[in-house]
Design a protein around this motif. Sequence first.
Motif, mmCIF file in Angstrom:
data_model
loop_
_atom_site.group_PDB
_atom_site.id
_atom_site.type_symbol
_atom_site.label_atom_id
_atom_site.label_comp_id
_atom_site.label_asym_id
_atom_site.label_seq_id
_atom_site.Cartn_x
_atom_site.Cartn_y
_atom_site.Cartn_z
ATOM 1 N N GLN A 46 -5.517 5.063 -0.782
ATOM 2 C CA GLN A 46 -4.415 4.550 -1.594
ATOM 3 C C GLN A 46 -4.059 3.120 -1.187
ATOM 4 O OE1 GLN A 46 -0.985 7.054 -1.414
ATOM 5 N NE2 GLN A 46 0.113 5.972 -3.015
ATOM 6 N N GLN A 47 -4.064 2.835 0.109
ATOM 7 C CA GLN A 47 -3.703 1.508 0.576
ATOM 8 C C GLN A 47 -4.727 0.455 0.156
ATOM 9 O OE1 GLN A 47 -3.099 2.066 4.788
ATOM 10 N NE2 GLN A 47 -1.116 3.064 4.510
ATOM 11 N N VAL A 48 -6.016 0.790 0.214
ATOM 12 C CA VAL A 48 -7.034 -0.175 -0.202
ATOM 13 C C VAL A 48 -6.909 -0.465 -1.701
ATOM 14 C CG1 VAL A 48 -9.510 -0.603 -0.440
ATOM 15 C CG2 VAL A 48 -8.623 0.429 1.655
ATOM 16 N N ILE A 49 -6.673 0.563 -2.500
ATOM 17 C CA ILE A 49 -6.485 0.343 -3.937
ATOM 18 C C ILE A 49 -5.297 -0.578 -4.187
ATOM 19 C CG2 ILE A 49 -5.851 1.459 -6.120
ATOM 20 C CD1 ILE A 49 -7.511 3.885 -5.215
ATOM 21 N N GLN A 50 -4.192 -0.361 -3.475
ATOM 22 C CA GLN A 50 -3.017 -1.221 -3.629
ATOM 23 C C GLN A 50 -3.311 -2.650 -3.186
ATOM 24 O OE1 GLN A 50 -0.056 -0.551 -5.160
ATOM 25 N NE2 GLN A 50 -1.141 1.330 -5.739
ATOM 26 N N GLN A 51 -4.115 -2.810 -2.143
ATOM 27 C CA GLN A 51 -4.479 -4.155 -1.700
ATOM 28 C C GLN A 51 -5.283 -4.893 -2.767
ATOM 29 O OE1 GLN A 51 -6.484 -3.303 1.977
ATOM 30 N NE2 GLN A 51 -4.584 -2.825 3.056
ATOM 31 N N ILE A 52 -6.154 -4.169 -3.466
ATOM 32 C CA ILE A 52 -6.916 -4.786 -4.555
ATOM 33 C C ILE A 52 -5.980 -5.172 -5.700
ATOM 34 C CG2 ILE A 52 -8.623 -4.341 -6.369
ATOM 35 C CD1 ILE A 52 -10.159 -2.630 -4.323
ATOM 36 N N LEU A 53 -5.083 -4.256 -6.064
ATOM 37 C CA LEU A 53 -4.185 -4.517 -7.194
ATOM 38 C C LEU A 53 -3.231 -5.674 -6.917
ATOM 39 C CD1 LEU A 53 -3.241 -0.873 -8.321
ATOM 40 C CD2 LEU A 53 -5.021 -2.376 -9.223
ATOM 41 N N LEU A 102 4.560 -0.888 2.195
ATOM 42 C CA LEU A 102 5.400 -1.559 1.205
ATOM 43 C C LEU A 102 6.148 -2.721 1.846
ATOM 44 C CD1 LEU A 102 6.424 -1.617 -1.697
ATOM 45 C CD2 LEU A 102 8.188 0.035 -1.045
ATOM 46 N N ALA A 103 6.629 -2.531 3.069
ATOM 47 C CA ALA A 103 7.304 -3.607 3.789
ATOM 48 C C ALA A 103 6.364 -4.795 3.991
ATOM 49 C CB ALA A 103 7.803 -3.095 5.143
ATOM 50 N N HIS A 104 5.113 -4.514 4.350
ATOM 51 C CA HIS A 104 4.110 -5.574 4.546
ATOM 52 C C HIS A 104 3.904 -6.343 3.235
ATOM 53 C CE1 HIS A 104 0.404 -7.564 5.783
ATOM 54 N NE2 HIS A 104 0.635 -7.144 7.028
ATOM 55 N N GLN A 105 3.830 -5.609 2.133
ATOM 56 C CA GLN A 105 3.669 -6.247 0.824
ATOM 57 C C GLN A 105 4.874 -7.126 0.490
ATOM 58 O OE1 GLN A 105 2.729 -3.557 -2.442
ATOM 59 N NE2 GLN A 105 3.792 -4.914 -3.864
ATOM 60 N N TYR A 106 6.070 -6.629 0.747
ATOM 61 C CA TYR A 106 7.282 -7.417 0.493
ATOM 62 C C TYR A 106 7.283 -8.708 1.303
ATOM 63 C CZ TYR A 106 9.698 -3.595 -1.979
ATOM 64 O OH TYR A 106 10.090 -2.630 -2.873
ATOM 65 N N LEU A 107 6.873 -8.639 2.562
ATOM 66 C CA LEU A 107 6.854 -9.825 3.417
ATOM 67 C C LEU A 107 5.868 -10.862 2.899
ATOM 68 C CD1 LEU A 107 6.991 -8.039 6.880
ATOM 69 C CD2 LEU A 107 8.736 -9.588 5.987
ATOM 70 N N ARG A 108 4.757 -10.410 2.334
ATOM 71 C CA ARG A 108 3.749 -11.332 1.808
ATOM 72 C C ARG A 108 4.135 -11.906 0.450
ATOM 73 N NH1 ARG A 108 0.273 -7.023 2.272
ATOM 74 N NH2 ARG A 108 -0.221 -7.346 0.072
ATOM 75 N N ASP A 109 4.695 -11.052 -0.413
ATOM 76 C CA ASP A 109 4.795 -11.405 -1.831
ATOM 77 C C ASP A 109 6.202 -11.695 -2.323
ATOM 78 O OD1 ASP A 109 2.088 -10.909 -1.793
ATOM 79 O OD2 ASP A 109 2.254 -8.904 -2.652
ATOM 80 N N THR A 110 7.214 -11.524 -1.489
ATOM 81 C CA THR A 110 8.590 -11.800 -1.915
ATOM 82 C C THR A 110 9.279 -12.681 -0.873
ATOM 83 O OG1 THR A 110 9.792 -10.003 -0.783
ATOM 84 C CG2 THR A 110 8.628 -9.430 -2.823
ATOM 85 N N LEU A 126 -13.873 1.088 0.219
ATOM 86 C CA LEU A 126 -13.598 2.307 -0.543
ATOM 87 C C LEU A 126 -14.808 3.239 -0.541
ATOM 88 C CD1 LEU A 126 -11.509 1.146 -3.641
ATOM 89 C CD2 LEU A 126 -10.793 2.684 -1.802
ATOM 90 N N LEU A 127 -15.992 2.684 -0.602
ATOM 91 C CA LEU A 127 -17.209 3.506 -0.517
ATOM 92 C C LEU A 127 -17.236 4.267 0.802
ATOM 93 C CD1 LEU A 127 -20.085 4.449 -1.152
ATOM 94 C CD2 LEU A 127 -20.903 2.186 -0.456
ATOM 95 N N VAL A 128 -16.947 3.588 1.895
ATOM 96 C CA VAL A 128 -16.953 4.225 3.214
ATOM 97 C C VAL A 128 -15.869 5.297 3.300
ATOM 98 C CG1 VAL A 128 -16.577 3.837 5.686
ATOM 99 C CG2 VAL A 128 -17.928 2.205 4.351
ATOM 100 N N GLU A 168 3.800 5.657 6.757
ATOM 101 C CA GLU A 168 2.721 4.764 6.334
ATOM 102 C C GLU A 168 3.089 4.028 5.052
ATOM 103 O OE1 GLU A 168 -0.356 4.000 7.381
ATOM 104 O OE2 GLU A 168 -0.636 5.315 9.115
ATOM 105 N N GLN A 169 3.607 4.759 4.070
ATOM 106 C CA GLN A 169 3.916 4.147 2.780
ATOM 107 C C GLN A 169 5.049 3.128 2.906
ATOM 108 O OE1 GLN A 169 0.942 5.267 1.555
ATOM 109 N NE2 GLN A 169 2.039 4.963 -0.357
ATOM 110 N N ARG A 170 6.067 3.439 3.677
ATOM 111 C CA ARG A 170 7.182 2.510 3.834
ATOM 112 C C ARG A 170 6.724 1.213 4.505
ATOM 113 N NH1 ARG A 170 11.746 5.895 6.811
ATOM 114 N NH2 ARG A 170 13.313 4.490 5.949
#
Length: 300
Positions: free
Chosen positions: A145-152, A254-262, A172-174, A249-251
């Motif tokens: 799930q995390q790799v898919i979110q990183q791609i998106l 998401l926090a990492h994404q917020y720090l990068r993108d907001t 994702l293959l691995v 893990e999910q929280r």
Amino acid sequence: MEAQHQRTHDKGETQATHWHCNGILIGHAVSTFRELSSFGGSSQEDVVRFHFGLKGDYRFYYKQLDKHYDLVGGHHNIMYSRGFDITVYNKTLRLETFGIQFPRDLFVQFTQNASEPLQRFAADIMAGRHVMLSEQWGAIDTPIQQVIQQILHCRYAGDLRQLFLLSKSIELLVLCAESYQLANSRKDAFIRNKTDKEKIIAARDLVNERLHCPPNLSEIARAVGLNEYKLKRGFKETFHNTVFGYLTEQRLQLAHQYLRDTQKSAAEISAELGYATPQHFNNAFKKKFGVTPFLVRNNP
């Protein structure tokens, strides 16, 4: 290269995004329907297909394998056939899927000396057989799930973006191959019927929806209609993590994404995600990623 597509069905529409890198096609689609219906898809591309069902329930008929698959959100598999014709029957009004298409020869190049299941799969592909990597569809666990979110949510551009997408496709293959090995090594499945599996998926979705004010185990069990013992055992079996471990893990992701993108501060993110104090958030973040939120914000 990124492209947006819209396709209209008799009973709804699909919004899709495609990315191309090194001959690999990556796609994300959200389909919405006014009522339950069916729609078809076909392709003559000679590719190996990774399919990830992210949300929604559906079944589909795969003509080349002459098989029906009845699926709930949170599953994945890898398939190959010369020609690809399917009919999808949606059982919910919203479906979200993700997919990767590897050129046949490139996939064989990556896998013919890999693990034994992938070697057998590559041999079937080279022989022109129509195959699925696994008869049992895998569950989308936290790493996948995390790799898919990183791609998106990829922030890179140009050649760096191409390299990032290629590396994540191989990752994702691995992860998928590892997921099938784990499933096949398990002697007896605890969650055996489709109804209980749907409830475990519903529990995961509830956690994802309530990251900012997470429900406790008793609340989740009541909401999805399982006792706590079955919820704990079934969740760990399906997602290779405890309910609390998955939530953490999910929280943090998401926090990492917020720090990068907001532009939200670490204190704001901490409060939004329900941490008791900014220091508690800081400690959990550093334990997970090895760096503080401050360093992520200042080293994008």
